[in-house]
Design a protein around this motif. Structure first.
Motif, PDB file in Angstrom:
ATOM      1  N   ASN A  47      13.376  25.927   9.917  1.00 13.02           N
ATOM      2  CA  ASN A  47      14.279  24.777   9.830  1.00 13.02           C
ATOM      3  C   ASN A  47      13.467  23.557  10.246  1.00 13.02           C
ATOM      4  OD1 ASN A  47      16.605  26.205   9.043  1.00 13.02           O
ATOM      5  ND2 ASN A  47      16.902  26.882  11.153  1.00 13.02           N
ATOM      6  N   ILE A  48      12.789  22.951   9.277  1.00 18.15           N
ATOM      7  CA  ILE A  48      11.780  21.936   9.583  1.00 18.15           C
ATOM      8  C   ILE A  48      12.103  20.559   9.020  1.00 18.15           C
ATOM      9  CG2 ILE A  48       9.908  23.574   9.919  1.00 18.15           C
ATOM     10  CD1 ILE A  48       8.996  22.995   7.062  1.00 18.15           C
ATOM     11  N   THR A  49      13.293  20.376   8.497  1.00 25.46           N
ATOM     12  CA  THR A  49      13.664  19.041   8.041  1.00 25.46           C
ATOM     13  C   THR A  49      14.447  18.349   9.150  1.00 25.46           C
ATOM     14  OG1 THR A  49      15.676  19.879   7.009  1.00 25.46           O
ATOM     15  CG2 THR A  49      13.717  19.708   5.609  1.00 25.46           C
ATOM     16  N   GLY A  50      14.452  17.039   9.119  1.00 21.44           N
ATOM     17  CA  GLY A  50      15.185  16.277  10.127  1.00 21.44           C
ATOM     18  C   GLY A  50      14.458  16.222  11.450  1.00 21.44           C
ATOM     19  N   VAL A  51      15.190  15.820  12.459  1.00 22.67           N
ATOM     20  CA  VAL A  51      14.631  15.660  13.800  1.00 22.67           C
ATOM     21  C   VAL A  51      14.548  17.028  14.467  1.00 22.67           C
ATOM     22  CG1 VAL A  51      14.979  14.607  16.078  1.00 22.67           C
ATOM     23  CG2 VAL A  51      15.543  13.325  13.999  1.00 22.67           C
ATOM     24  N   ILE A  52      13.404  17.303  15.053  1.00 21.12           N
ATOM     25  CA  ILE A  52      13.160  18.578  15.739  1.00 21.12           C
ATOM     26  C   ILE A  52      13.356  18.367  17.235  1.00 21.12           C
ATOM     27  CG2 ILE A  52      11.463  20.398  16.190  1.00 21.12           C
ATOM     28  CD1 ILE A  52      12.231  20.128  13.191  1.00 21.12           C
ATOM     29  N   GLU A  53      14.194  19.206  17.832  1.00 20.37           N
ATOM     30  CA  GLU A  53      14.427  19.149  19.278  1.00 20.37           C
ATOM     31  C   GLU A  53      14.432  20.568  19.833  1.00 20.37           C
ATOM     32  OE1 GLU A  53      17.812  16.897  20.515  1.00 20.37           O
ATOM     33  OE2 GLU A  53      17.418  15.310  19.055  1.00 20.37           O
ATOM     34  N   PRO A  54      13.682  20.812  20.907  1.00 17.76           N
ATOM     35  CA  PRO A  54      13.688  22.159  21.494  1.00 17.76           C
ATOM     36  C   PRO A  54      15.004  22.441  22.219  1.00 17.76           C
ATOM     37  CG  PRO A  54      12.289  20.699  22.780  1.00 17.76           C
ATOM     38  CD  PRO A  54      12.770  19.909  21.594  1.00 17.76           C
ATOM     39  N   TRP A  55      15.360  23.716  22.257  1.00 14.49           N
ATOM     40  CA  TRP A  55      16.528  24.144  23.000  1.00 14.49           C
ATOM     41  C   TRP A  55      16.131  24.226  24.464  1.00 14.49           C
ATOM     42  CZ3 TRP A  55      17.929  29.738  24.114  1.00 14.49           C
ATOM     43  CH2 TRP A  55      19.165  29.814  24.755  1.00 14.49           C
ATOM     44  N   GLU A  56      16.756  23.418  25.289  1.00 15.38           N
ATOM     45  CA  GLU A  56      16.444  23.369  26.720  1.00 15.38           C
ATOM     46  C   GLU A  56      17.158  24.518  27.433  1.00 15.38           C
ATOM     47  OE1 GLU A  56      14.381  21.165  28.185  1.00 15.38           O
ATOM     48  OE2 GLU A  56      14.057  19.925  26.404  1.00 15.38           O
TER      49      GLU A  56
END
Length: 151
Positions: A47-56
């Motif tokens: 899932n590499i489109t859009g803004v990437i944010e890690p799960w904290e």
């Protein structure tokens, strides 16, 4: 691994300092979290489109979270094709070039993504595909010097 995802994006195989750094970060994350941990949906599911944010989550080590944040920041600066190339290298869908030789077609006047097909002829110095490809599908090798132009 998602070879179909890579195929759908045209099998990008860009190799630059950002892609190289991304591959190193992905590997660092996966050393502790085999499926990608805080970036599982990116690393395992592509899932590499859009803004990437890690799960904290406190379940991940501080080192893994640091690498995941750095990778997310890097991916957010990269084109989607570069993100796909980094994952393809990590998943070993394509071999990375050993170096840039400055001699072959890909390293000099046509520095586009390599096709990634191991069966195509390769530059002996850097490993890039030396075939010219049909732009329609990016996959079919095309005779580099049609007979009517051959000397």
């Amino acid at each position: 691994m998602c070879e179909t995802c890579w195929d759908e994006r045209g099998r990008p195989a860009d190799w630059n300092t950002d892609v190289e750094r991304a591959v190193a970060l992905i590997r660092r994350i996966c050393e502790e979290e085999r499926t990608g941990g805080p970036l599982h949906s990116v690393i395992s599911n592509w899932n590499i489109t859009g803004v990437i944010e890690p799960w904290e989550s406190p379940d991940f080590s501080p080192e893994t979270m640091e690498a995941a944040r750095e990778l997310a920041d890097l991916f957010n600066e990269m084109e989607v094709e570069e993100r796909a190339a980094a994952l393809a290298y990590h998943d070993r869908l394509t071999p990375k070039p050993a170096k840039t030789c400055g001699d072959c077609e890909r390293c000099t006047w046509n520095p586009g993504p390599d096709c990634g097909r191991p069966e195509h002829e390769r530059c002996s110095d850097c490993g890039h595909c030396e075939g010219r490809h049909n732009r329609a599908d990016g996959d079919s090798p095309v005779d580099p010097a049609p007979a009517r132009f051959a000397g």
